[in-house]
Each structure stands twice: as structure tokens, then as C-alpha cells.
Design a protein around this motif. Structure first.
Motif, short mmCIF file in Angstrom:
data_model
loop_
_atom_site.label_atom_id
_atom_site.label_comp_id
_atom_site.label_asym_id
_atom_site.label_seq_id
_atom_site.Cartn_x
_atom_site.Cartn_y
_atom_site.Cartn_z
N GLY B 310 0.79 -1.22 0.00
CA GLY B 310 0.00 0.00 0.00
C GLY B 310 0.83 1.28 0.00
O GLY B 310 0.26 2.37 -0.02
N THR B 311 2.12 1.18 0.04
CA THR B 311 2.95 2.38 0.00
C THR B 311 2.83 3.04 -1.38
O THR B 311 3.03 2.40 -2.40
CB THR B 311 4.43 2.02 0.25
OG1 THR B 311 4.50 1.29 1.46
CG2 THR B 311 5.29 3.28 0.35
N ILE B 312 2.47 4.31 -1.37
CA ILE B 312 2.36 5.02 -2.65
C ILE B 312 3.76 5.42 -3.11
O ILE B 312 4.51 6.07 -2.37
CB ILE B 312 1.47 6.27 -2.53
CG1 ILE B 312 0.05 5.88 -2.07
CG2 ILE B 312 1.40 7.02 -3.87
CD1 ILE B 312 -0.86 7.06 -1.78
N SER B 343 -1.47 17.01 -1.69
CA SER B 343 -1.35 17.80 -0.46
C SER B 343 -1.63 17.02 0.80
O SER B 343 -1.54 17.57 1.90
CB SER B 343 -2.31 18.98 -0.54
OG SER B 343 -3.63 18.50 -0.69
N ASN B 344 -2.00 15.77 0.69
CA ASN B 344 -2.36 14.99 1.87
C ASN B 344 -1.38 13.89 2.19
O ASN B 344 -1.13 13.57 3.33
CB ASN B 344 -3.69 14.26 1.61
CG ASN B 344 -4.87 15.09 1.95
OD1 ASN B 344 -4.81 15.90 2.85
ND2 ASN B 344 -5.93 14.90 1.20
N TYR B 345 -0.91 13.30 1.10
CA TYR B 345 -0.23 12.01 1.25
C TYR B 345 1.26 12.15 0.94
O TYR B 345 1.70 13.10 0.31
CB TYR B 345 -0.86 10.98 0.32
CG TYR B 345 -2.33 10.76 0.59
CD1 TYR B 345 -2.72 10.04 1.71
CD2 TYR B 345 -3.30 11.31 -0.24
CE1 TYR B 345 -4.07 9.84 1.98
CE2 TYR B 345 -4.65 11.12 0.03
CZ TYR B 345 -5.03 10.39 1.14
OH TYR B 345 -6.36 10.22 1.41
N ARG B 346 1.99 11.15 1.38
CA ARG B 346 3.41 11.06 1.10
C ARG B 346 3.55 10.56 -0.33
O ARG B 346 3.30 9.39 -0.62
CB ARG B 346 4.02 10.04 2.07
CG ARG B 346 5.46 10.25 2.41
CD ARG B 346 5.87 9.26 3.50
NE ARG B 346 5.14 9.48 4.74
CZ ARG B 346 4.17 8.69 5.20
NH1 ARG B 346 3.81 7.61 4.56
NH2 ARG B 346 3.56 8.98 6.33
N PRO B 394 -9.88 1.03 2.27
CA PRO B 394 -9.53 2.39 1.89
C PRO B 394 -9.10 3.22 3.10
O PRO B 394 -8.35 4.20 2.98
CB PRO B 394 -10.82 2.95 1.27
CG PRO B 394 -11.92 2.05 1.69
CD PRO B 394 -11.29 0.71 1.94
N ILE B 395 -9.57 2.82 4.26
CA ILE B 395 -9.23 3.53 5.50
C ILE B 395 -7.76 3.27 5.83
O ILE B 395 -6.98 4.20 6.10
CB ILE B 395 -10.14 3.03 6.66
CG1 ILE B 395 -11.62 3.17 6.28
CG2 ILE B 395 -9.78 3.71 7.96
CD1 ILE B 395 -12.06 4.53 5.85
N LYS B 400 -2.05 4.76 6.18
CA LYS B 400 -0.66 4.41 5.91
C LYS B 400 0.09 5.55 5.20
O LYS B 400 1.26 5.80 5.46
CB LYS B 400 -0.62 3.15 5.04
CG LYS B 400 0.77 2.60 4.77
CD LYS B 400 0.65 1.34 3.93
CE LYS B 400 2.02 0.75 3.65
NZ LYS B 400 2.66 0.18 4.84
N ASN B 401 -0.61 6.23 4.32
CA ASN B 401 0.08 7.21 3.47
C ASN B 401 -0.11 8.67 3.86
O ASN B 401 0.55 9.55 3.31
CB ASN B 401 -0.35 7.02 2.01
CG ASN B 401 0.20 5.73 1.41
OD1 ASN B 401 1.39 5.64 1.10
ND2 ASN B 401 -0.65 4.72 1.28
#
Lengths: 293, 781, 161
Positions: B310-312, B343-346, B394-395, B400-401
Motif C-alpha cells: 500500500g505504500t504510494i 497535499s495529503n499524502y506522502r 480504503p481507510i 498508511k500514506n
């Protein structure tokens, strides 16, 4: 968004109104509640050259019981007054049920019963109900009057048999027999908005709960309100079972309606929800008939 | 400082006048001798003008003048570029084609002005439309963004080789390299539909030329009075001091009222000067739909690359953005989209490409949400698709990200609408999200509510998304605070007001700083003769920028109060304190001097101020941040849907928001609730639809469905979750909140709808859904 | 077509006005520009937004869908008939306390819809309030605080009785 100018007549009696309409001929247009007409005039989509305003004719506004137990409703009776009439509540709960779907409260305050029917908006609730109930329409012109069956009144979108020199004066609603149930259901995107499909039905049962009479109208799925033949054909003389009602829905949707695709719904969606609404409406009307109407 | 008012739910000072019909909106202004203008607008979206003959109209009684483009002579020219091109972004291409005030030679959108009629009444002016002969040669219209970009056979601007308005590429890291290491790559094409701002008050403009004094007074329902003053000054060759722009009360803005260089603000001052008569134009609703700016309308081609866990690893977005027929407002909207997408996630590797397309439609400028909604929608959807593909909830994938507290501030490397690199300055993104899960009781929904409903044959679904709101961008705002000899305090600013409670919230800051009663503070906004510097009301920047400037100016006035009192009372400043409306000596409450008296004394000639010192208990201050502040939060929604009719109902909504310090929580909640209703409207009801000829087929409230009271969530909770770091972003620790509510409802509702049908392959790829569209999607699922 | 003027006598907020109007003049324009009663606002002129709602013989109607000439002999009430800034009507007071208005443009229409509604339904449910205001559009508030304000006014009204 300002209307074009027009000649304005404000008769104070039916006779004076009919004289004026006779004189104006094709130039004249009746102004009832104006809740559709004035909006169209503000957009300059409607440009009548003369308006004959019936709002000063008090004799056109009434709800009166008839000798046979039905009701006569004057054309200028406000929808609000029909909705709140004890006589209507007693006899025709369908009209109360449908009223809350007609636009918003402020429009019903001003809009009239006869005006809405004569406007013959294919998405209008009251034109459909007039067809369903086969309301007897009294059409007057100077020195003459004629009666037209509600199911023959509307001949096209926004078109009726009423001639420019005539006016719709009264609608007579025949009483319902015992064990008659009715129902109106619609799907619209928002409260007060146009329905993407709507179904109204009236079912009368006999002592053995067999269907004695069944009428159903389908709205917003064709150019005019569609009076279904299938409901009567399939249900009358039989027990209105779930299967029978589903058969009506299937046949009505496949053979009787011709929905269009527009901004708010595809034709396919309209067919799909019409099928659902037919089942819901007839089922509820039957239940109500069983409970005595 | 004593905080009697700041941070408290103070009831608005402006209300009692508004509630009783005692305030004036622009149509309420009647200037003696005024004439009325009406604009004849094109029915065609794209056409060559062969002839416009208005001579008959002049014969109509009550018509005073009629103008077509030719009648303006040299005055006719394309307007200014209101927002500059993105030159700060390396390699960006931008074709400036700015709005013309009235069509000449060619019509480029339906609703474009063809003639101006000036008459004794609006009714007569509209009558005269019938007298004007318009002869055109219709052209095919550019409506579809992707086709318009590719196809060069139909050009909105004949002097350009294509319909490309701009091409901007921004990359962080290396997406293509990152993709090579991915276990899963998902690509989707998504539509973000076109919506209107639809403020309840339409626009309006009055120009009144005073020949004797050689001055122009303008009343305008605008979010940017100073921009209008500047442009009228340039266009008419007048000094700015000859132009007085007043914004009366305004019935909502939501973005489009920031746009200038339209027919009204360009042509009416010129006509007023010619005719030496005041000219009034009040836009009607049809015009507002046709020819006031609107927004959204993008097509995104997104790609997300992830590891199995799940790591983007990276995100790619090539999106088409509709700018309309002209691009005077630059690239604010698509740049907001670009910054908000990541703007939210890594997201270590990010590639984003804006393809801004000219179309035969009215110009696109910001509408509440302003590009942010689109970026958040695209990213949130892609995370949902990735979760399904990976078989992760999805949660969990979000948790995680999502960026952690210790990862901020983060320089994203993406240049934004303010042409500086976007900095995610503060907040607890993961904390917001977890808070939202907790308040909506996600676990209970999953374990009890949803299974129970399914057993009963009912469909319910839940969606929980994260969002950010870039706010408080520069360049700056300012204000002046003056204490009158009566002791009353006045604050003036170049900002204008459309219902955001500026008269109350700025007064709260001043009343605390100067220790006066809030009723004694008068706030004046949007009057160019009162204060002549500032940018305008947009991008959720009033509370943060004007608020900070107010605080700084109040500090200066406070210092002057103490120095003046110290001289008068011959007491050292540190022995003085502010009592309500006066200065008193600590420990000697009987020795007081009212602020009004001090104001009279603060005068070098007769007072106690030394010559050379600025007179008055007055100060001006400006505040401009180095970069914007990023608000953040999460939204959860539970939707039920009638499977047979596909009609959804929003059963529950929870919004968690971090907007930093709240000057007035009542106002903040109002902003969020209003934004939410717009977000719900955009998702389930509102949609501007153009046909293949470029005709707007939803130019009334009969077809453009505004969200109503019964469309709102059955239960709505707003939770303020303000991180420590958020409270330090500017002098008062304020982030904007005006657009937050409008941003997350779209992705949250869509996620919930898919969740309600999780046993199907329902996959929603657009931002606006009627029950009919849901039905069509379900057929495919 | 004629530009004939029609003499009308209208009672607005208890004051009798005699004026001459063109047949096509909308009642909303008449109230605003002929009588100077600016509290009635015009938002759409096609009967959807509700900003122009007034009381016509006691009932809430759209003033943009009635011609001024049709008001001859009738009684009208506008927002100016409710309270004053110094002495708000109880419903206006509740709107103030609950922050039920932002830009204020739609507010007079909501008030004129809700005043008769509350007289007929002194103890409405939230759903009934929402249905009652579905003919009024507010772009600023999301309606939440309007519903709260109506409940506040209803509660205070029953306390007072």
C-alpha cells in the motif's frame, strides 16, 4: 428578465371575461395563477399580446359538493385551498397526497387548480390527475358552454382542446365507490422539482377483494399524461396480486410509455423507475382500498 | 491582551440591519437621473459577425442610446490580464487571450455581449432587443476539452495554431522511474463537472460620471473594488483619485464576483461619461448563468503506482482544464488543482501536467473550492481504486500514506497559484482522519449497521476522505484604524464583504486590543475612498491577512494611546492600563482619561504630540505572508440509497477541520456548513450542461438544481481539531476556512455510494451524479 | 401593445398607496422601485429562489410572479413589516442569535415564508421546517442554522405562552 408589454383586462364576472375573450380571439390569453405563465413571460418565451386576468372573478373560486356526492371545483380555486379543503380531504385523498409534490408552498398559494390543468404541462401533476380521475371539464365561451371528459382534454404538450375564446370554468369530480383506494408516487431529484416519472392510480375492489375497477396514469414518460389500459385489462375481475401488479408494470413499461432522455434522466432510467413506481402505486392503492379507501 | 471577544461566538453586528431590510445592495442604490443598461447577448457560441444594425432600436420611445463594438472606437480593446501567467514555473507555456468587453468580428461564447441598450427602464431596454438586427455566420463550437485540445480545425482564437491556452508540467522526483518499482499501477480517466457559483444576488454595476467635479462614482457588487478602480483609471485615462468605487452590501460572492474587465465594468463608465448620466445595470439570473464566470470542468487522466503493502510510490496526472473562451484570470484554478492533488499524502514522485483549453464557453475563474476540489477528488478517487485493487481497506490505505505531524512543514516542490512553492505548513492530517473515523463510528457502521441493513435488503455505505485547503495566500492586505474624538473606533480596509461577517470579526480583534466595546467599532470594507490598497476577497484570506493587519494596526494604535496618555497624565507608560474606553493609572482607578479625549490630544498643534510625530490615534498596517497556510481535515459520510430508484440520502456527515485559531466559532461553523451544502450540491444536483453547439442548456434554476434544505444531511457534525502547529502560522495563527466545506463532500459521497454496492463492480468516474447516472453506472457494474 | 397605465390602490404594511402602473410591471419591481421597499429581494425572476417572497392577503407568494396591477385592492406585507433594528421580530431575533444569515440576501424571503408557517405550525419538526423552506434557496448557510433558528423561535414562543 422583464416581460413584454401586453393589453390587460381584469373582468369582474365570468360573463365579462367571456365577452373579452370573444372580442380578443387569438390575441387573448387567460391569466389564472400565473405561476408558469409569468415565469415564461419573464424569460420572454411567452409573449401574449393580451391577458384576461381571472383573479378578480370571485365566482370562479369554490369547492362545492355535487348532488351525487362528488365535488365541483372552480377553476380559480388556489391549489392551497384545494389542499386544505375539508370536502376534498373527505372524498379525494389523492388530491391531498399529490398536492405536496406540486412545486413549493408559495407557488401553491397562488397557482390555481384549473390553471394548472389548462396549462397541460407534461410534467405537471394536476393535468395527469385530471386525466386519471376523468374530471369533467366545463368549458365556457360567450353564450355557450360544453363539457369535455378529462381524458380528452389534453391533446399534446401544453395543448388542450380549449380554444382561445374559451375558458376552463369548472372541474367536476365524480364520487368514488366504496372500497376505492388511490395513490400517487413520483421520483424527482429534489422536493418540488419536476418528476422523472410519476404514477397515480385508483383501484376499486368488490366485497371479495377482487378488482372492480383500476385506473392508472403515467406521467413524465411521454408527451402527455398516459392513461394506462393495462391496469384495467389485467386487474379488473381478478385479485390484485403481486404477480398481477408486476405484469401490469411490465406491460405498461414495454407497451404504453415512450420516455425521452433529457438532462435529468435517460429513457432507460425512466422505464426502470416507472416499473418500480407502477408496482408501488398499485400495491398501495390496493392496500388502501382494502382498508376502505 | 484581554480576550473578551476574540475566539468567542459573538453574534454579528451587521445582522439587525440585514434582517429588517435596512441595508443596501447594489440594486437598492438609486442615483438621481439614472438610466438602465441591458446587454443584448449572443445566442450563438461561435460565429462570425456579419452585421449588427441597431438603428431601429434608437427610434423606440424611452431608448436613449445603443452601442455596438464599432461605436466604442479606439476604446474597444482586449482587457488586462487580471492574474499573471505562470512564468515562475520553468517551461510553462501560456497564450494570453484576454476578455473583450463586447464582441467585435467574432463571437466566442453564447451570452457574449453584442450590443448595449441604454433606456429609461430595464423593461424598455429589453424591448429594444427586438429592434436589433444581428446577422452572423455560425461556426462549429469547441465544447469537448480533449477533442478541442487535439483538433485544430476549429479554433476559438484564429491567430493561434491550436486551442491550447496553456501547458504546464510540474514534476517532483521521477514518476516514470518510480513506476518501474511498483507492484500495482492503476490508470483512470475521470470527469469533474462544470458548476456555477450562483450567489443569490446576481452581479450589478452603476457608473455615475460627475461632469462638474470630473469624478466617477461606481457602485459594484464586486469582490475586487480596487482592481476595478485601477482598470477604469487606465481605460479612461483618469487619475485613480477621480474614481470612487463603493461596494455596497453584496448578496454572496463565491468567486466569480472577483472577475473584472467584463462588459459592465469596462463599457458602462465610458457610456456614463459620454452621456453624462448615471447608468445602472443589474444582471438577471439568465445572464448570470450565461455570462458570469463559473468553474470546475476538468478531465483527469490519473495514474497511481504502489507497492503491494500500500505504500504510494508515485502519482501522475495529466488533466485538461476548461478556461473558456479567454484566459484573463490566468491559471489560478488549475494550479490549485496541481498543488492540492498531492497535499495529503506522502507522494515521493509526482508528475502533473495542465492542458488548459480554450472553448466556446464563458470564462472559467475560481468558484468556492477553486481547483482544490478537483485535485482532492482526483487523488481520493485514485486511493479508493488502489485500495480495491490491493484488497486493502480504503481507510487503512489512507492511514498508511497520510503525512505525519513530524513530516510538516513540507515543501511539496509544486508551485501554486501564488507562484511560490507550496508549503504544507502545519496540522495533524492523520489525527484529523482518525478523529473523523471515531466520531462517525466507523467500526460500528462496518460491524453492525451495514450488515444489519443488508439483511433487511437496504443499501447503505460509508466514505471517509482526507482533504486540505490552501488558504491565506498573498500578496497582502492592509487596514487603517482610527480612534475618533468621540471615542468610537473605525477600521477601514480595501477588502470587500459578501456575508463573511467582517464587520464583526475584525471588530472583535480591535475591541480586545483597544479595550473598547465592540459596538463602538465600525468596520468599513470595500470603499476605495476609505482605503486604497489591497488585492481583493478570494482564496479564504480575509481572516488571516486582514485579521493579521488589523491586529498589527491595533497594536500601533495601542502604543500611541499609551504614549499620549503618558504625556498627558505625566505617568510612565508601564503604570498605565486600558480600562473600557479609556486609559487609567494602575491602582488609581479614579485617574482615567477617555480614548476620545486622547484622540483630540494626539495632535501636534494643540495636543501633546511632538511636532514630527504622526498625528491622531491612528495607524495603518499591512500583512503579507511568505506563503499561504494550509487548512486540513477529514470528512466522513454515510449514505443510504434506494436500490430501485437510485435516489441517495445523506444520513450522516462528519467534518473534521483545522483552520487554526478561530476568531469566532459561530462564523467558522457557518462557513463550513455553507461550503458543505455547495459540495453536496456539486455532487448530487448542480451541473452546467453545454450542448454540442456550445449552448448552455441549464440557464435557469429549473434546470440547474440548487441544493435545498431537504437535500442536506439528516445529521451533520462539525468537529474542530486544531493542531498546535496550526496556531502559529501567522500573527494570530489563523488559516482560512471559506472553501473547506466545499472540498471533501464529492469524494466522500462517491466513496460511500461505491461502498453501498461493494458486492458489485460499481466504479464512479465523475464528480456529479444524478440518480439516473447512478442507475447507468450500476447497469455496467 | 399598449403602454397604458392602470391606477391601483394597494395596502402595503398597513399603508395605502395609490399609484399608476404599466400592466407588465412585476410586483417585486413595484415594491422595490416604486414604493422604495428595498427589503424584498430579486434573485431569479422565475419563481424558484424565493428571495422575493411576500405575504399577499396573508399568504406567502413570489412577488416576481405577480403583476403589480394584480395587487389592486389587496393587502401586502413585506419584511419591513416585521421588526426594526432596535426591536427585532422574535423570528428575526432567533435568526440573529443562531447565525442563520450570512450575506442576508435570501433572508427576507425566508422570514416571509416562515412567519405564516410558524403561525400555522407552532411546534414544527426539523423535517417540517425543511419542507417549508424548500421553496427558498440559501447559498451561504447550508440551512442548518436556519432550521435551528426556527426551532429557537418556536421554543421561545411556546415559553411565552
Amino acid at each position: 428578465m422583464k416581460p413584454v408589454n401586453f393589453d390587460y383586462y381584469a373582468p369582474s364576472s365570468v360573463d365579462e371575461a367571456l365577452d373579452t375573450l370573444a372580442e380578443l380571439g387569438y390575441d387573448g390569453k387567460v391569466l389564472a395563477g400565473g405561476q408558469s405563465l409569468i415565469a415564461a413571460m419573464n424569460f420572454r418565451m411567452a409573449r401574449p399580446s393580451a391577458l384576461v386576468d381571472l383573479n378578480n372573478v370571485p365566482e370562479l373560486s369554490y369547492v362545492k359538493p355535487t348532488e351525487d356526492g362528488g365535488l365541483a371545483i372552480g377553476t380559480m380555486t388556489r391549489v392551497f385551498d384545494v389542499e386544505h379543503s375539508a370536502e376534498v380531504i373527505k372524498r379525494f385523498p389523492l388530491l391531498i397526497e399529490v398536492s405536496k409534490y406540486i412545486a413549493h408552498p408559495q407557488i401553491r398559494r397562488r397557482g390555481t387548480f384549473g390553471g394548472a390543468i389548462a396549462h397541460a404541462d407534461p410534467a405537471g401533476q394536476l393535468p395527469s390527475i385530471s386525466v386519471l380521475m376523468n374530471m369533467q371539464a366545463l368549458i365556457k365561451s360567450k353564450g355557450e358552454e360544453r363539457w369535455v371528459d378529462g381524458q380528452d382534454l389534453i391533446i399534446g404538450p401544453f395543448m388542450t382542446v380549449i380554444e382561445p375564446h374559451e375558458m376552463l370554468a369548472e372541474l367536476v369530480l365524480k364520487p368514488w365507490p366504496a372500497r376505492t383506494g388511490s395513490n400517487y408516487v413520483q421520483v424527482s431529484r429534489q422536493s418540488g422539482g419536476y418528476a422523472q416519472s410519476a404514477v397515480a392510480s385508483i383501484v376499486t375492489l368488490d366485497e371479495n377483494e377482487r378488482c372492480k375497477d383500476a385506473r392508472m396514469v403515467l406521467m413524465s414518460v411521454g408527451e402527455v399524461p398516459i392513461l394506462s389500459q393495462k391496469a384495467g385489462e389485467i386487474l379488473v375481475g381478478n385479485a390484485p396480486t403481486r404477480e398481477a401488479i408486476e405484469e401490469v408494470a411490465e406491460l405498461a413499461v414495454t407497451t404504453e410509455i415512450d420516455p425521452a432522455t433529457d438532462l435529468h434522466a435517460t429513457a432507460d432510467y425512466r422505464r426502470s423507475i416507472t416499473r418500480v413506481l407502477v408496482v408501488r402505486s398499485l400495491t398501495e392503492a390496493v392496500e388502501r382500498a382494502k382498508r376502505g379507501g | 491582551m484581554t480576550e473578551k471577544y476574540f475566539g468567542k461566538p459573538i453574534k454579528r453586528l451587521e445582522d439587525k440591519f440585514m434582517l429588517t431590510g435596512n441595508v443596501k445592495y447594489v440594486d437598492d442604490i438609486e442615483v438621481p437621473g439614472q438610466l438602465h443598461a441591458a446587454f443584448l447577448r449572443s445566442d450563438y457560441a461561435h460565429a462570425r459577425i456579419l452585421k449588427i444594425d441597431a438603428s431601429e432600436a434608437l427610434k423606440r420611445p424611452g431608448v436613449v442610446a445603443v452601442y455596438t463594438a464599432d461605436d466604442f472606437g479606439d476604446f474597444w480593446k482586449p482587457g488586462p490580464l487580471q492574474v499573471p501567467p505562470p512564468t515562475a514555473i520553468p517551461g510553462s507555456q501560456f497564450n494570453a487571450r484576454t476578455l473583450v468587453p463586447i464582441a467585435k468580428d467574432k463571437i466566442r461564447y453564447s451570452g457574449e455581449v453584442l450590443a448595449v441598450v441604454i433606456a429609461e427602464s430595464r423593461y424598455i431596454a429589453e424591448d429594444a432587443f427586438d429592434d436589433i438586427i444581428v446577422d452572423v455566420d455560425p461556426l462549429p463550437a469547441v465544447v469537448d476539452l480533449e477533442k478541442g485540445w487535439e483538433n485544430t480545425s476549429v479554433l476559438v482564437h484564429d491567430d493561434l495554431p491550436s486551442n491550447m491556452a496553456a501547458l504546464v508540467k510540474q514534476e517532483v522526483g521521477n514518476y516514470e522511474e518510480a513506476k518501474k518499482n511498483a507492484d500495482v499501477v492503476i490508470s483512470k480517466r475521470m470527469l469533474i463537472e462544470h458548476v456555477a457559483a450562483a450567489a443569490m444576488e446576481n452581479r450589478g454595476f452603476i457608473a455615475s460620471w460627475d461632469e462638474r467635479n470630473q469624478e466617477m462614482t461606481i457602485w459594484a457588487g464586486t469582490q475586487s473594488p480596487l482592481t476595478i478602480r485601477g482598470s477604469v483609471s487606465r481605460a479612461l485615462g483618469l487619475a485613480e483619485s477621480q474614481i470612487h468605487v463603493i461596494t455596497p452590501y453584496i448578496g454572496g460572492g463565491f468567486g466569480p464576483k472577483v472577475m473584472t474587465s467584463l462588459a459592465d465594468d469596462v463599457l458602462l463608465p465610458w457610456i456614463s461619461k459620454q452621456l453624462k448620466r448615471p447608468i445602472k445595470w443589474i444582471e438577471d439570473r439568465r445572464e448570470n448563468f450565461l455570462a458570469t464566470t463559473s468553474e470546475r470542468d476538468q478531465v483527469h487522466h490519473c495514474e497511481i503506482a504502489l507497492k503491494k503493502d500500500g505504500t504510494i510510490l508515485g502519482f501522475k496526472d495529466v488533466f485538461y482544464h476548461n478556461t473558456g473562451a479567454y484566459d484573463s484570470y490566468g491559471m489560478t484554478v488549475p494550479l490549485n488543482t496541481q498543488t492540492h492533488t498531492i497535499s495529503n499524502y506522502r507522494i515521493p514522485n509526482f508528475y502533473s501536467e495542465i492542458r488548459m483549453v480554450f472553448t466556446n464557453q464563458m470564462v472559467v475563474t475560481p468558484v468556492r473550492g477553486a481547483g482544490r476540489s478537483e485535485g482532492i477528488f482526483a487523488m481520493e478517487r485514485m486511493v479508493d481504486f488502489a485500495a480495491k485493487e490491493l484488497g486493502i481497506s480504503p481507510i487503512e490505505l489512507r492511514k498508511k500514506n497520510l503525512l505525519r505531524v513530524d513530516e510538516l512543514p513540507l515543501n511539496t516542490g509544486v508551485i501554486g497559484q501564488d507562484f511560490v512553492v507550496n508549503i504544507l505548513d502545519s496540522g495533524d492530517y492523520l489525527g484529523n482522519y482518525e478523529k473523523c473515523l471515531e466520531v462517525i463510528d466507523y467500526e460500528k457502521f462496518r460491524k453492525e449497521i451495514q450488515p444489519k441493513a443488508r439483511k433487511e435488503g437496504k443499501r447503505v455505505g460509508i466514505g471517509v476522505v482526507a482533504f486540505t485547503e490552501g488558504t491565506a495566500v498573498g500578496p497582502y492586505e492592509g487596514c487603517r484604524i482610527t480612534v475618533s474624538t468621540s471615542g468610537k473606533v473605525t477600521m477601514t480596509s480595501g477588502y470587500s464583504t459578501q456575508g463573511q461577517a467582517h464587520q464583526t470579526v475584525f471588530a472583535q480583534i480591535i475591541a480586545d486590543q483597544l479595550n473598547v466595546k465592540i459596538e463602538d467599532v465600525r468596520v468599513i470594507t470595500g470603499d476605495t475612498n476609505q482605503f486604497a490598497w489591497g488585492a481583493g476577497t478570494f482564496a479564504s484570506r480575509g481572516a488571516a491577512l486582514v485579521g493579521a493587519a488589523t491586529y498589527l494596526a491595533a497594536q500601533k494604535v495601542r502604543a500611541k494611546i499609551f504614549s499620549t496618555a503618558s504625556k498627558k497624565l505625566e505617568v510612565p507608560e508601564d503604570e498605565l492600563e486600558l480600562c473600557e474606553g479609556s486609559v487609567c493609572v494602575k491602582g488609581q482607578p479614579e485617574t482615567t482619561i477617555p480614548l476620545g479625549t486622547l484622540a483630540a490630544l494626539a495632535n501636534p498643534m494643540r495636543g501633546v504630540v511632538e511636532p514630527g510625530v504622526e498625528p491622531g490615534l491612528e495607524a495603518t498596517a499591512y500583512y503579507g505572508p511568505p506563503h499561504g497556510s494550509t487548512g486540513c481535515g477529514a470528512m466522513g459520510v454515510i449514505v443510504s440509497i434506494d436500490e430501485e430508484t437510485c435516489k441517495p440520502v445523506i444520513e450522516r456527515m462528519v467534518m473534521v477541520d483545522d483552520c487554526g485559531t478561530m476568531i469566532n466559532p459561530l462564523i467558522v461553523d457557518g462557513q463550513l456548513q455553507g461550503g458543505i451544502s455547495m459540495g453536496i450540491g456539486n455532487t448530487l444536483y448542480e451541473r452546467l450542461v453545454y450542448d454540442e453547439n456550445g449552448q448552455l442548456v441549464t440557464a435557469s434554476f429549473m434546470d440547474y438544481l440548487m441544493p435545498l434544505a431537504t437535500d442536506m444531511p439528516k445529521k451533520l457534525d462539525i468537529v474542530h481539531n486544531h493542531a498546535e502547529s496550526s496556531l502559529k502560522v501567522n500573527p494570530l495563527g489563523i488559516k482560512g476556512v471559506g472553501e473547506a466545506g466545499a472540498i471533501p463532500p464529492g469524494p466522500a459521497i462517491v466513496q460511500a455510494l461505491e461502498d453501498a454496492f461493494q458486492d458489485t463492480k460499481l466504479e464512479i468516474l465523475e464528480s456529479n451524479l444524478s440518480p439516473s447516472q447512478i442507475y447507468e453506472y450500476l447497469k455496467k457494474a | 401593445m399598449s403602454n397604458k397605465l392602470f391606477p391601483i390602490t394597494v395596502t402595503v404594511n398597513g399603508v395605502e398607496y395609490k399609484r399608476e402602473v404599466e400592466a407588465r410591471l412585476l410586483l417585486s419591481d413595484f415594491l422595490r422601485h416604486d414604493l422604495g421597499l428595498l427589503g424584498t429581494h430579486v434573485g431569479c425572476e422565475h419563481g424558484i429562489c424565493g428571495a422575493c417572497t411576500i405575504l399577499f392577503d396573508g399568504g406567502a407568494v413570489r412577488s416576481c410572479l405577480i403583476f403589480a396591477v394584480q395587487a389592486n385592492g389587496h393587502e401586502i406585507r413585506t419584511v419591513e413589516s416585521l421588526g426594526t433594528p432596535e426591536n427585532l421580530h422574535p423570528l428575526q431575533q432567533s435568526f440573529h442569535e443562531k447565525h442563520a444569515l450570512q450575506c442576508g440576501f435570501c433572508t427576507p424571503g425566508f422570514l416571509m415564508t416562515l412567519v405564516p408557517f410558524l403561525e400555522e405550525n407552532p411546534h414544527p419538526s426539523d423535517d417540517e421546517i425543511r419542507e417549508a423552506i424548500d421553496g427558498n434557496i440559501c447559498r451561504c448557510t447550508g440551512y442548518e442554522k436556519i432550521v435551528e433558528a426556527v426551532q429557537d423561535a418556536a421554543a421561545k414562543n411556546s415559553q411565552a405562552k
